[in-house]
Design a protein around this motif. Structure first.
Motif, PDB file in Angstrom:
ATOM      1  N   ASP A  72       0.970  -1.228   0.242  1.00 30.65           N
ATOM      2  CA  ASP A  72      -0.002  -0.004   0.049  1.00 30.65           C
ATOM      3  C   ASP A  72       0.815   1.311   0.044  1.00 30.65           C
ATOM      4  O   ASP A  72       0.384   2.321  -0.630  1.00 30.65           O
ATOM      5  N   LEU A  73       2.104   1.010   0.774  1.00 30.26           N
ATOM      6  CA  LEU A  73       2.874   2.506   0.838  1.00 30.26           C
ATOM      7  C   LEU A  73       3.668   2.655  -0.542  1.00 30.26           C
ATOM      8  O   LEU A  73       3.971   3.892  -0.929  1.00 30.26           O
ATOM      9  N   PHE A  74       3.596   1.852  -1.536  1.00 30.37           N
ATOM     10  CA  PHE A  74       4.045   1.951  -2.985  1.00 30.37           C
ATOM     11  C   PHE A  74       3.322   3.163  -3.679  1.00 30.37           C
ATOM     12  O   PHE A  74       3.657   3.779  -4.559  1.00 30.37           O
ATOM     13  N   ASP A  75       2.261   3.581  -3.087  1.00 32.83           N
ATOM     14  CA  ASP A  75       1.483   4.659  -3.827  1.00 32.83           C
ATOM     15  C   ASP A  75       1.955   6.107  -3.288  1.00 32.83           C
ATOM     16  O   ASP A  75       1.435   7.206  -3.606  1.00 32.83           O
ATOM     17  N   SER A  76       2.947   6.087  -2.391  1.00 39.04           N
ATOM     18  CA  SER A  76       3.536   7.402  -2.051  1.00 39.04           C
ATOM     19  C   SER A  76       4.134   8.237  -3.202  1.00 39.04           C
ATOM     20  O   SER A  76       4.682   7.578  -4.084  1.00 39.04           O
ATOM     21  N   GLU A  77       3.750   9.557  -3.055  1.00 40.32           N
ATOM     22  CA  GLU A  77       4.259  10.164  -4.202  1.00 40.32           C
ATOM     23  C   GLU A  77       5.765  10.597  -4.079  1.00 40.32           C
ATOM     24  O   GLU A  77       6.331  11.192  -4.749  1.00 40.32           O
ATOM     25  N   ASP A  78       6.467  10.427  -2.692  1.00 37.55           N
ATOM     26  CA  ASP A  78       8.094  10.664  -2.429  1.00 37.55           C
ATOM     27  C   ASP A  78       8.738   9.482  -3.253  1.00 37.55           C
ATOM     28  O   ASP A  78       8.584   8.236  -2.750  1.00 37.55           O
ATOM     29  N   PRO A  79       9.441   9.904  -4.135  1.00 33.45           N
ATOM     30  CA  PRO A  79      10.402   8.816  -4.792  1.00 33.45           C
ATOM     31  C   PRO A  79      11.100   8.141  -4.037  1.00 33.45           C
ATOM     32  O   PRO A  79      11.613   7.104  -4.121  1.00 33.45           O
ATOM     33  N   ARG A  80      11.911   8.972  -3.025  1.00 31.98           N
ATOM     34  CA  ARG A  80      12.865   8.521  -1.999  1.00 31.98           C
ATOM     35  C   ARG A  80      12.064   7.210  -1.424  1.00 31.98           C
ATOM     36  O   ARG A  80      12.849   6.207  -1.171  1.00 31.98           O
ATOM     37  N   GLU A  81      10.970   7.313  -0.953  1.00 27.47           N
ATOM     38  CA  GLU A  81      10.263   6.474  -0.155  1.00 27.47           C
ATOM     39  C   GLU A  81      10.134   5.116  -0.997  1.00 27.47           C
ATOM     40  O   GLU A  81      10.269   3.909  -0.643  1.00 27.47           O
ATOM     41  N   ARG A  82       9.567   5.497  -2.130  1.00 27.86           N
ATOM     42  CA  ARG A  82       9.345   4.171  -3.323  1.00 27.86           C
ATOM     43  C   ARG A  82      10.655   3.427  -3.427  1.00 27.86           C
ATOM     44  O   ARG A  82      10.644   2.300  -3.671  1.00 27.86           O
ATOM     45  N   ASP A  83      11.770   4.094  -3.493  1.00 27.67           N
ATOM     46  CA  ASP A  83      13.153   3.557  -3.621  1.00 27.67           C
ATOM     47  C   ASP A  83      13.476   2.616  -2.485  1.00 27.67           C
ATOM     48  O   ASP A  83      13.969   1.358  -3.110  1.00 27.67           O
ATOM     49  N   PHE A  84      13.230   2.842  -1.571  1.00 27.16           N
ATOM     50  CA  PHE A  84      13.539   1.994  -0.269  1.00 27.16           C
ATOM     51  C   PHE A  84      12.408   1.004  -0.379  1.00 27.16           C
ATOM     52  O   PHE A  84      12.857  -0.240  -0.050  1.00 27.16           O
ATOM     53  N   LEU A  85      11.436   1.151  -0.449  1.00 29.85           N
ATOM     54  CA  LEU A  85      10.288   0.110  -0.536  1.00 29.85           C
ATOM     55  C   LEU A  85      10.522  -0.900  -1.393  1.00 29.85           C
ATOM     56  O   LEU A  85      10.381  -2.118  -1.330  1.00 29.85           O
ATOM     57  N   LYS A  86      11.143  -0.466  -2.758  1.00 29.25           N
ATOM     58  CA  LYS A  86      11.371  -1.536  -3.602  1.00 29.25           C
ATOM     59  C   LYS A  86      12.460  -2.408  -3.273  1.00 29.25           C
ATOM     60  O   LYS A  86      12.357  -3.531  -3.693  1.00 29.25           O
ATOM     61  N   THR A 412      17.158  19.333  -4.498  1.00 31.63           N
ATOM     62  CA  THR A 412      18.520  19.025  -3.527  1.00 31.63           C
ATOM     63  C   THR A 412      17.923  17.977  -2.667  1.00 31.63           C
ATOM     64  O   THR A 412      18.936  17.206  -2.373  1.00 31.63           O
ATOM     65  N   ALA A 413      16.764  17.794  -2.430  1.00 29.38           N
ATOM     66  CA  ALA A 413      16.491  16.772  -1.370  1.00 29.38           C
ATOM     67  C   ALA A 413      16.713  15.289  -2.166  1.00 29.38           C
ATOM     68  O   ALA A 413      17.270  14.277  -1.592  1.00 29.38           O
ATOM     69  N   ILE A 414      16.205  15.573  -3.357  1.00 25.55           N
ATOM     70  CA  ILE A 414      16.230  14.023  -4.021  1.00 25.55           C
ATOM     71  C   ILE A 414      17.798  13.976  -4.585  1.00 25.55           C
ATOM     72  O   ILE A 414      18.111  12.821  -4.580  1.00 25.55           O
ATOM     73  N   GLU A 415      18.435  14.892  -4.731  1.00 26.16           N
ATOM     74  CA  GLU A 415      19.988  14.662  -5.162  1.00 26.16           C
ATOM     75  C   GLU A 415      20.891  13.933  -3.963  1.00 26.16           C
ATOM     76  O   GLU A 415      21.820  13.200  -3.986  1.00 26.16           O
ATOM     77  N   ARG A 416      20.349  14.230  -2.474  1.00 24.50           N
ATOM     78  CA  ARG A 416      21.115  14.040  -1.448  1.00 24.50           C
ATOM     79  C   ARG A 416      20.472  12.556  -1.011  1.00 24.50           C
ATOM     80  O   ARG A 416      21.487  12.052  -0.314  1.00 24.50           O
ATOM     81  N   HIS A 417      19.464  12.163  -1.552  1.00 25.12           N
ATOM     82  CA  HIS A 417      19.132  10.880  -1.239  1.00 25.12           C
ATOM     83  C   HIS A 417      19.959   9.821  -1.804  1.00 25.12           C
ATOM     84  O   HIS A 417      20.216   9.566  -2.927  1.00 25.12           O
ATOM     85  N   LYS A 418      20.368   8.830  -0.859  1.00 26.22           N
ATOM     86  CA  LYS A 418      21.460   7.917  -1.277  1.00 26.22           C
ATOM     87  C   LYS A 418      20.329   6.489  -1.702  1.00 26.22           C
ATOM     88  O   LYS A 418      19.876   6.025  -0.739  1.00 26.22           O
ATOM     89  N   ARG A 419      20.549   6.227  -2.853  1.00 26.75           N
ATOM     90  CA  ARG A 419      19.733   5.112  -3.389  1.00 26.75           C
ATOM     91  C   ARG A 419      20.325   3.659  -2.502  1.00 26.75           C
ATOM     92  O   ARG A 419      21.351   3.535  -1.967  1.00 26.75           O
ATOM     93  N   ALA A 420      19.210   2.816  -2.221  1.00 14.94           N
ATOM     94  CA  ALA A 420      19.744   1.464  -1.473  1.00 14.94           C
ATOM     95  C   ALA A 420      20.605   0.751  -2.787  1.00 14.94           C
ATOM     96  O   ALA A 420      20.545   0.934  -3.695  1.00 14.94           O
TER      97      ALA A 420
END
Length: 431
Positions: A72-86, A412-420
């Protein structure tokens, strides 16, 4: 701890939905509580990756309800959260064998709701990325369940308006299936032709991109099964007034493997393509298209000169018959006009008679131009080089983007996000 901090009701969507949403232009909506959520996600991911992690104990807590709330959380609009969920869902799929079938089923249900009910979900691309890795681990021969997933779930995803958001991931999944099971090529291509867009040119270009990827891995025997309907659609694309659609279709002639398949089946393909190529070599408004068409005609002529001449003569014969029908129709209109002029009240409607004949003032030769000369290979070669300069022949398809002001805090927030970390290889399925 994970459940208490992360499982929550997501806020209403703030971005536009469907085809109106452009991930390259529209700013994503970031989660206000992300600094807190990020700590929880990182902690849980490290927990899953720990060498001391024991799935037999963890399965008491990571169960079907947990997976459903995670999806259900995959519907989040924040791409950083979806990246962790993935990444987290993929790790769970790899470590909990008993949940694999359930995870696939719930992803299917998410896709069904998206295609047939809501047409809105923010995490389709991420779910497809997970599936791309899962499909890679499918054991051969493929189960019937997996084949049905391809035909009943993945193919209908092509008809959604927002296809551009997740199309690269979808095309990758489809090609993965065909590499494992070439016999699925025919139903897949027929499904694509069924969902082929009629009035949406950017979507049509996406279909052509995916179709070329499929043709890159197609078996010659499978190609023969689909070549007639396939090239009928390509002929329509070559005739498209939208130059990007016609250009993308004509780039197929730059693909050596596709041309080898066409060469082996020229007797079936050339009669389908010749009328569209020849007509648009004279009538298309874009000169770049002229050059690409001349290149295609040149390749066909080099493949089979005799067949090319036969198609040329047949096409000219059909044009002559069209010319005869136009002359006959014009004669009928002339006779109708002559009868009308014998009426005493003709002078009152005389201006109407002038516009009543749709062919009035036009000679048949103007309506149908028929070239009497024989097309030669040097002539085609010269025209191809003349109309298409060397620097433009392999021009990439670029979509111009409008210059919109960006939200610097979001960037800036997206650039600072460290992908899993990248996905771990999924173990082969034996069940």
């Amino acid at each position: 701890m994970f459940s208490m901090n992360l499982f929550r009701t997501l806020p209403p969507a703030s971005n536009p939905t469907g085809a109106e949403y452009d991930p390259e232009e529209d700013e994503p909506t970031l989660e206000a509580a992300w600094p807190h959520l990020q700590l929880v996600y990182e902690f849980f991911l490290r927990f899953l990756e720990s060498p001391d992690f024991q799935p037999n104990i963890a399965k008491r807590y990571i169960d079907q309800k947990f997976v459903l709330q995670l999806l259900d959380l995959f519907d989040s609009e924040d791409p950083r959260e979806r990246d962790f969920l993935k990444t987290i869902l993929h790790r769970i799929y790899g470590k909990f064998l008993g949940l694999r079938a359930y995870i696939r089923k719930q992803i299917n249900n998410t896709f069904y709701r998206f295609v047939f009910e809501t047409e809105h979900h923010n995490g389709i691309a991420e779910l497809l990325e997970i599936l791309g890795s899962i499909i890679n681990g499918f054991a051969l021969p493929l189960k019937e369940e997996h084949k049905m997933f391809l035909l009943k779930v993945l193919l209908p995803l092509h008809k959604v308006k927002s296809l551009s958001v997740y199309h690269p991931q979808l095309a990758y999944c489809v090609v993965q299936f065909l590499e494992k099971e070439p016999a699925l090529t025919e139903p897949v291509i027929m499904g694509l032709l069924k969902f082929w867009p009629k009035t949406h040119s950017p979507k049509e270009v996406m279909f052509l991109n995916e179709l070329e990827e499929i043709l890159d891995v197609i078996e010659p025997a499978e190609f023969q099964k689909v070549m007639v309907p396939l090239f009928k659609q390509l002929a329509k694309c070559v005739s498209s007034p939208h130059f990007q659609v016609a250009e993308r279709a004509l780039y197929y002639w730059n693909n050596e493997y596709i041309m080898s398949l066409v060469s082996d089946n020229a007797k079936a393909v050339l009669p389908i393509m010749f009328p569209a190529l020849y007509k648009n070599s004279k009538s298309h408004w874009n000169k770049t298209i002229h050059g690409l068409i001349y290149n295609a005609l040149k390749l066909f002529m080099e493949m089979n000169q005799k067949l090319f001449d036969e198609c040329s003569q047949k096409y000219k014969g059909e044009r002559m018959r069209t010319l005869d029908r136009i002359r006959e129709r014009e004669g009928v209109w002339d006779r109708v006009e002559q009868v009308a002029r014998k009426n005493p009240k003709c002078t009152a409607v005389d201006p109407l008679l002038e516009v009543g004949n749709p062919y009035h003032g036009s000679s048949p030769a103007e309506l149908v131009t028929l070239d009497g000369e024989q097309v030669s290979l040097p002539e085609l070669d010269g025209k191809a080089h003349e109309v298409t300069p060397a620097g433009e022949r392999k021009k990439p398809l670029l979509r111009r983007k409008s210059e919109l002001p960006h939200d610097m805090s979001t960037l800036t927030a997206i650039e600072r996000h460290k992908r899993a970390d990248e996905f771990l290889a999924t173990s082969k399925e034996n069940s």
